[in-house]
Enzyme design. Structure first.
Site, PDB file in Angstrom:
ATOM      1  N   ASP A  47       2.385  -1.073   1.321  1.00 47.81           N
ATOM      2  CA  ASP A  47       1.101  -0.444   1.578  1.00 47.81           C
ATOM      3  C   ASP A  47       0.076  -1.312   0.848  1.00 47.81           C
ATOM      4  OD1 ASP A  47      -1.018   1.129   2.266  1.00 47.81           O
ATOM      5  OD2 ASP A  47      -0.118   3.017   1.614  1.00 47.81           O
TER       6      ASP A  47
HETATM    7  C1  BGC Z   1      -3.141   3.305   3.524  1.00 50.43           C
HETATM    8  C2  BGC Z   1      -2.354   2.778   4.714  1.00 50.43           C
HETATM    9  C3  BGC Z   1      -3.208   1.820   5.497  1.00 50.43           C
HETATM   10  C4  BGC Z   1      -3.660   0.703   4.588  1.00 50.43           C
HETATM   11  C5  BGC Z   1      -4.546  -0.317   5.270  1.00 50.43           C
HETATM   12  C6  BGC Z   1      -3.747   2.190   2.698  1.00 50.43           C
HETATM   13  O1  BGC Z   1      -4.638   2.724   1.767  1.00 50.43           O
HETATM   14  O2  BGC Z   1      -2.306   4.095   2.715  1.00 50.43           O
HETATM   15  O3  BGC Z   1      -1.926   3.844   5.517  1.00 50.43           O
HETATM   16  O4  BGC Z   1      -2.508   1.333   6.604  1.00 50.43           O
HETATM   17  O5  BGC Z   1      -4.422   1.254   3.511  1.00 50.43           O
HETATM   18  O6  BGC Z   1      -5.776   0.220   5.582  1.00 50.43           O
END
Ligand code: BGC
Length: 755
Positions: A231
């Site tokens: 993530d």
């Molecule tokens: C989120 C993800 C997301 C990523 C990119 C993170 O903060 O938890 O679900 O895909 O950011 O935006």
């Protein structure tokens, strides 16, 4: 022609290899120009494309391209319709091809442990099988367009509070039964190109460092073939990550961590083969996209908007209805509430779409010339009660044939990044709904929310229509549903408890500063409410229609299952009403062997079927031994005891219409290491040790609880039940103490039992 990735890797320097294991910027992988390896782009996801061409961020703060916002996961799961999920995936896949996006960052499948999780609107369900099968369908849809998915957030990211540091603490059975299957089913059925690991720790280890999670479970047990991406910002120890099976770090620039990988290889702390394996998985995905570009793909905003309207209509759940819905075309209807004019259709954070077109239910009604009036009633972003506005709403409701209140959660209450404080609608809405229901018997409440809310006024409302966060088409879809142009067919993918404190996670959510204890174990959602025989507002699987259905003629391909068998269940479903509609057939399994700590029943398969009036169709559902099983930690495997199982078929967890019993025989044996502390009960339950113990007990030692003189007061106290219990719970070490054998004989017995 298949590319020879191994050869390509053999031509790379160690530095080039390491560079491929981290992003270049927020959304791109790194290129290796010397070898002609291009960068590719990834984008959020999951219910629309959040492609940022300029200023990038992971919380949906900066502008992204104009795109279509489809219903969020909370809504699509309620369709119980794999075809819908697949269609949505195909649309998103096509949009990605048109926009040159290699991987869409979704689906988001974490289990709804608490109704308060700020991101529940993106997630599917409290039930792992529903979440798994729906996400597999979405993945198949996207990937059929040669675009990758990134199923997220693996694993146990069930809250937003301290999501980047908290340790989610649970036993392996709970993890395997509740928190893994959504990922496991998706991996086994649909092979997502990538998996996104979560920010949090699981039992003390960050997901990005966790070899058990990323290699043992994901690849060895389930056969995952793609790459694991962090993530955004979830890396803890980059070198340990590479050892654990973490392939790509995002976002970039990651050059400092790339250098750590190089250094670790040079120092012999990380085998170069491990780096090669990560690089190969990353390259494989890059080329799966690049080698299958669809140059003809067009992102047609208008067409996709129409699809979004259609999908929203198929997700809505009619929670109750006394016949007020559908409204008749000539009815005079008072629309009340700010969401009639400005619907809430998506949540905040990384999934936030720069929506191309939003038409409200009010605009739709006006366009169609319906006889509606509009009264604001409450401000969508406010919580304070305003009596003047309530009085106006009551007056408008009284002057009409029916009232429709457009209620829901404000953006500020429900979003990525934080959890909700309570499960209530703003007080101004609850008070208004109660007042309007009291004044107008035909009051319909339309809900716009990503997660359950307490509905203290429900018994007084004529109808409740749950639209969830239905995407940019929600207004038009609501109009069609209210006036019967679309027949509601959604069913709840989560329980609506009467109040927050009824929820099983209530005492342990969101946990302490460092950890959160999943103390409720496998009893999440309906698994808990059913076991506790606790009344709920609306049960898991519940959903009404404007027509009626009948289920009959359940047939099983076999009534005797073994470890390897597969069982097909067929059921005839008939539309017995006057309107075309769709029904969600649900198949639950119940263990009838008194096995401790099992839920009353669990969903194992489902089918959605569309039927014209009077039409009958046969639906098919499937079971394997795994569907009868729980995760037996002593075995380290799935296990169902030999015995009886009941199959329960219905259209809601609290409306079972058909049942069938089957028998099951297993050859699996729970291993038992016998020691002085082993109790008789375990020995008698184990097929290997039971005969030895029975023989021993038959030798006159049955009365181990004690014997008293016949007719004496003591004899009355020593019942046969007590005697049995004394034997059952007695550890082996007590046998010499009570004079049944010598310590030497006990050692021999233990040796024999361990055989
Ligand atoms: C989120 C993800 C997301 C990523 C990119 C993170 O903060 O938890 O679900 O895909 O950011 O935006």
């Amino acid at each position: 022609m298949a590319r020879d990735l191994k050869k390509l890797i053999s031509e790379m320097t160690l530095e080039e290899k390491a560079s491929l294991l981290g992003g270049k910027d927020f959304w791109h992988t790194k290129a290796v120009d010397r070898l002609g390896i291009p960068a590719v782009m990834v984008s959020d996801g999951p219910h629309g494309l959040r492609k940022q061409n300029d200023k990038a961020d992971h919380l949906g703060v900066n502008e992204s391209i104009k795109a279509v916002c489809f219903p969020a996961g909370c809504a699509t799961a309620a369709s119980f319709d794999r075809d819908l999920e697949r269609e949505l995936g195909e649309i998103i896949g096509n949009e990605c091809q048109a926009e040159d996006v290699a991987v869409v960052l979704g689906p988001a499948v974490n289990i709804k442990r608490s109704p308060l999780c700020g991101r529940n609107f993106e997630y599917f369900s409290e039930d792992p099988v529903l979440a798994g099968k729906m996400s597999a369908a979405y993945i198949r849809g996207v990937q059929s367009k040669h675009v990758g998915t990134s199923i997220k957030h693996f694993a146990m990211n069930n809250q937003e509070t301290r999501r980047m540091s908290i340790s989610a603490e649970a036993d392996e059975r709970t993890i395997r039964e509740i928190y893994f299957p959504a990922f496991e089913i998706a991996v086994k059925e649909a092979q997502p190109w990538t998996v996104m690991c979560s920010y949090n720790k699981i039992n003390g280890t960050f997901s990005s460092d966790n070899e058990w999670l990323l290699t043992k479970v994901l690849r060895d047990d389930w056969g995952f073939e793609g790459f694991v991406v962090t993530d955004w910002g979830a890396v803890d120890d980059r070198v340990q990550g590479a050892r654990a099976g973490l392939d790509l770090e995002m976002p970039g620039d990651t050059s400092l961590n790339d250098a750590q990988i190089v250094e670790a290889v040079k120092k012999g702390e990380l085998p170069e083969e491990a780096v090669d394996a990560c690089v190969e998985r990353v390259l494989d995905v890059i080329y799966r996209f690049l080698d299958n570009r669809d140059e003809t793909a067009v992102f047609d905003l208008k067409k996709d908007h129409e699809k979004a309207v259609g999908l929203a209509g198929r997700c809505a759940v009619l929670l109750q209805n006394d016949g007020t819905l559908p409204l008749t075309a000539d009815a005079k209807v008072a629309y009340i509430g700010g969401f009639a004019k400005k619907p809430r259709f998506q949540g905040g954070g990384s999934s936030h779409i720069n929506s191309f077109k939003v038409e409200s239910a009010l605009e739709s009604a006006e366009k169609k010339g319906r006889k509606v009036t509009y009264t604001e009633g409450f401000l969508p972003d406010d919580t304070a009660v305003d009596q003047k506005r309530i009085d106006e709403a009551v007056a408008a409701a009284k002057a009409a044939d029916a009232a429709v209140i457009f209620a829901g959660l404000p953006d500020s209450i429900e979003s990525e990044g934080y959890d909700r404080d309570d499960m209530k609608l703003p007080a101004c809405q609850d008070d208004l709904i109660a007042a309007v229901c009291a004044a107008q018997p035909h009051t319909v409440v339309v809900l716009h929310n990503g997660s359950p809310v307490e509905c203290p006024w429900a018994d007084d409302a004529a109808a409740v229509l749950e639209m969830y966060l239905g995407g940019e088409g929600v207004g038009e879809a609501t109009d069609r549903l209210l006036f019967g142009e679309t027949n509601p067919s959604g069913h709840l993918a989560e329980t609506f408890p009467l109040k927050l404190s009824d929820n099983p996670s209530c005492l342990n959510f969101p946990g302490q500063m460092k950890s959160v204890n999943y103390a409720e174990g496998v009893f999440v959602g309906y698994r808990y409410y059913e076991k506790k025989e606790m009344p709920v507002r609306w049960a898991f699987g519940h959903g009404l229609s404007y027509t009626t259905f009948d289920m009959t003629n359940v047939k099983l391909s076999t009534e005797e299952m073994t470890d390897d068998s597969e069982l097909t269940v067929t059921v005839d479903v008939k539309n017995t009403g006057a309107m075309a509609g769709a029904e969600a057939v649900q198949l639950y399994v119940a263990d009838r062997n008194g096995t401790p700590e099992r839920p009353v029943k669990e969903l194992k398969d489902f089918a959605k079927v569309f039927l014209n009036p009077g039409e009958t169709k046969t639906v098919e559902m499937h079971l394997t031994a795994r569907d009868l099983s729980y995760f037996e930690e002593r075995l380290g495997d799935w296990y169902a005891p030999s015995g009886k199982y009941e199959l329960l078929i219905g259209d809601a967890s609290d409306r079972i219409l058909l049942t069938k019993e089957i028998s099951f025989t297993t050859e699996k044996v729970i291993p038992l290491h016998v020691s002085v502390d082993t109790i008789m009960e375990e020995l008698l339950a184990n097929p290997k040790t039971a005969p030895i113990m029975k023989e021993f007990l038959a030798k006159g030692t049955a009365n181990m609880g004690g014997e008293a003189e016949e007719g004496s007061a003591a004899a009355e106290a020593i019942t046969s039940k007590m005697n049995e219990a004394m034997v059952k719970y007695m550890p082996l070490k007590s046998l010499p103490s009570f004079g049944f054998m010598t310590p030497d004989e006990l050692q021999k017995l233990i040796a024999k039992l361990n055989g």
